[in-house]
Design an enzyme around this catalytic site. Structure first.
Site, mmCIF file in Angstrom:
data_model
loop_
_atom_site.group_PDB
_atom_site.id
_atom_site.type_symbol
_atom_site.label_atom_id
_atom_site.label_comp_id
_atom_site.label_asym_id
_atom_site.label_seq_id
_atom_site.Cartn_x
_atom_site.Cartn_y
_atom_site.Cartn_z
ATOM 1 N N GLU A 8 -9.156 -9.414 3.813
ATOM 2 C CA GLU A 8 -9.488 -7.836 3.457
ATOM 3 C C GLU A 8 -10.770 -7.680 2.584
ATOM 4 O O GLU A 8 -11.025 -8.673 1.773
ATOM 5 C CB GLU A 8 -8.622 -7.458 2.560
ATOM 6 C CG GLU A 8 -8.920 -5.847 2.269
ATOM 7 C CD GLU A 8 -7.523 -5.026 1.702
ATOM 8 O OE1 GLU A 8 -6.383 -5.683 1.540
ATOM 9 O OE2 GLU A 8 -7.877 -3.894 1.457
ATOM 10 N N SER A 41 1.027 -1.110 0.038
ATOM 11 C CA SER A 41 -0.056 -0.033 0.003
ATOM 12 C C SER A 41 0.841 1.284 -0.003
ATOM 13 O O SER A 41 0.196 2.490 -0.356
ATOM 14 C CB SER A 41 -1.052 0.376 1.305
ATOM 15 O OG SER A 41 -0.183 -0.350 2.438
HETATM 16 O O1 KIV Z 1 -0.552 -3.295 1.809
HETATM 17 C C1 KIV Z 1 -1.058 -3.227 2.734
HETATM 18 O O2 KIV Z 1 -1.080 -2.218 3.324
HETATM 19 C C2 KIV Z 1 -2.083 -4.262 3.024
HETATM 20 C C3 KIV Z 1 -3.080 -4.612 4.222
HETATM 21 C C4 KIV Z 1 -3.341 -5.607 4.711
HETATM 22 C C5 KIV Z 1 -2.917 -3.512 5.353
HETATM 23 O O3 KIV Z 1 -1.922 -5.497 2.567
#
Ligand code: KIV
Length: 273
Positions: free
Chosen positions: A187, A50
């Site tokens: 998720e 992310s």
């Molecule tokens: O990339 C990310 O931040 C994630 C989440 C599970 C928070 O994969």
């Protein structure tokens, strides 16, 4: 008393023992200052891909590279002492073959010192999970809404809303558990499905927009601190308004500079008192 009592880094096997004992509190961190501040409170830090969107303002997570992720992960490892540190494998670095996944995961762990890796994928990726675990790489699987699949999913949409889709996601989670994953991130799935998967698996589930019943929760740190602008997802909760603190400090600094009030002589070298 917590499962671990020594003041050393929480290991992957220790994290697994939390299931049914205590909840796992996890957040993302990409850089040293955040990692340093989060170390004491949390059980796990994820260097999430992310960071592509949050840290690099990219439109999705698809373009971040192994080298970029490894550099962020190394900074987080160097800045923490007690949390378990898990790093995301970026898009394209593990989907081609188990061998490709092992080469890149080994490079990631060697370069960063992280405790394990996370991969996004359904049951089709379970063979890769098995290949990595058998060769000493702890794997956290990520199922449900998988941001690396944004193009095949047609957007960032909640998953598991129909019986058929819920059944498939349960099977995805089970396949990774059977392949040796030490945990599963759920998720953006229907709450009942998050609960069902948590009750079904023997390994911990870590929810993000899943269910309060999950064995742990993870969020993007910038979301809980009010640093994500208007892009706060439904499942995140803002716990502080750090944006206002930063804005106000920057304004005070700028006005002191313009007024000649900063720097003072106490900030200068070679000034006799
Ligand atoms: O990339 C990310 O931040 C994630 C989440 C599970 C928070 O994969």
């Amino acid at each position: 008393m917590s499962v671990h009592s020594q003041a050393k880094r929480i290991s992957v096997p220790q994290l697994m023992q939390y299931k049914g004992q205590q909840k796992i509190a996890a957040l993302t961190a990409y850089t040293a200052p955040f990692a340093r501040l989060l170390d004491e409170a949390l059980d796990m830090i994820l260097i999430g891909d992310s960071t592509a969107m949050v840290g690099y303002a990219m439109p999705d997570t698809l373009s971040i590279t192994v080298d970029q992720m490894a550099a962020h992960a190394a900074a987080v490892v160097r800045s923490t002492q007690r949390v378990c540190v898990i790093v995301d494998m970026p898009f394209g670095s593990y989907q081609e073959s188990p061998q490709q996944a092992f080469a890149n995961a080994a490079r990631m762990l060697a370069a960063s010192g992280a405790d394990g890796i996370k991969v996004e994928g359904g049951a089709a990726l379970a063979d890769t999970t098995r290949f990595l675990v058998d060769r000493g790489i702890p794997v956290l699987a990520h199922v449900g809404l998988m941001p690396q699949y944004v193009n095949t999913m047609g957007g960032f949409k909640a998953q598991g809303m129909t019986d058929e889709s819920a059944e498939r996601i349960l099977q995805d989670a089970q396949a990774h558990e059977q392949a040796g994953a030490f945990g599963v991130v759920l998720e953006g799935v229907a709450e009942a499905l998050g609960r069902r998967i948590t009750e079904t698996l023997a390994v911990p589930t870590i929810g993000i927009g899943a269910s309060p019943s999950c064995d742990g929760q993870i969020l993007v740190t910038e979301d809980i601190l009010g640093l994500s602008g208007d892009r706060i997802p439904k499942f995140a909760k803002q716990f502080a308004d750090v944006a206002s603190v930063i804005r106000s400090a920057a304004q005070q600094y700028a006005s002191d500079v313009k007024a000649g009030a900063f720097p003072g002589l106490e900030h200068c070298f070679g000034v006799k008192k």
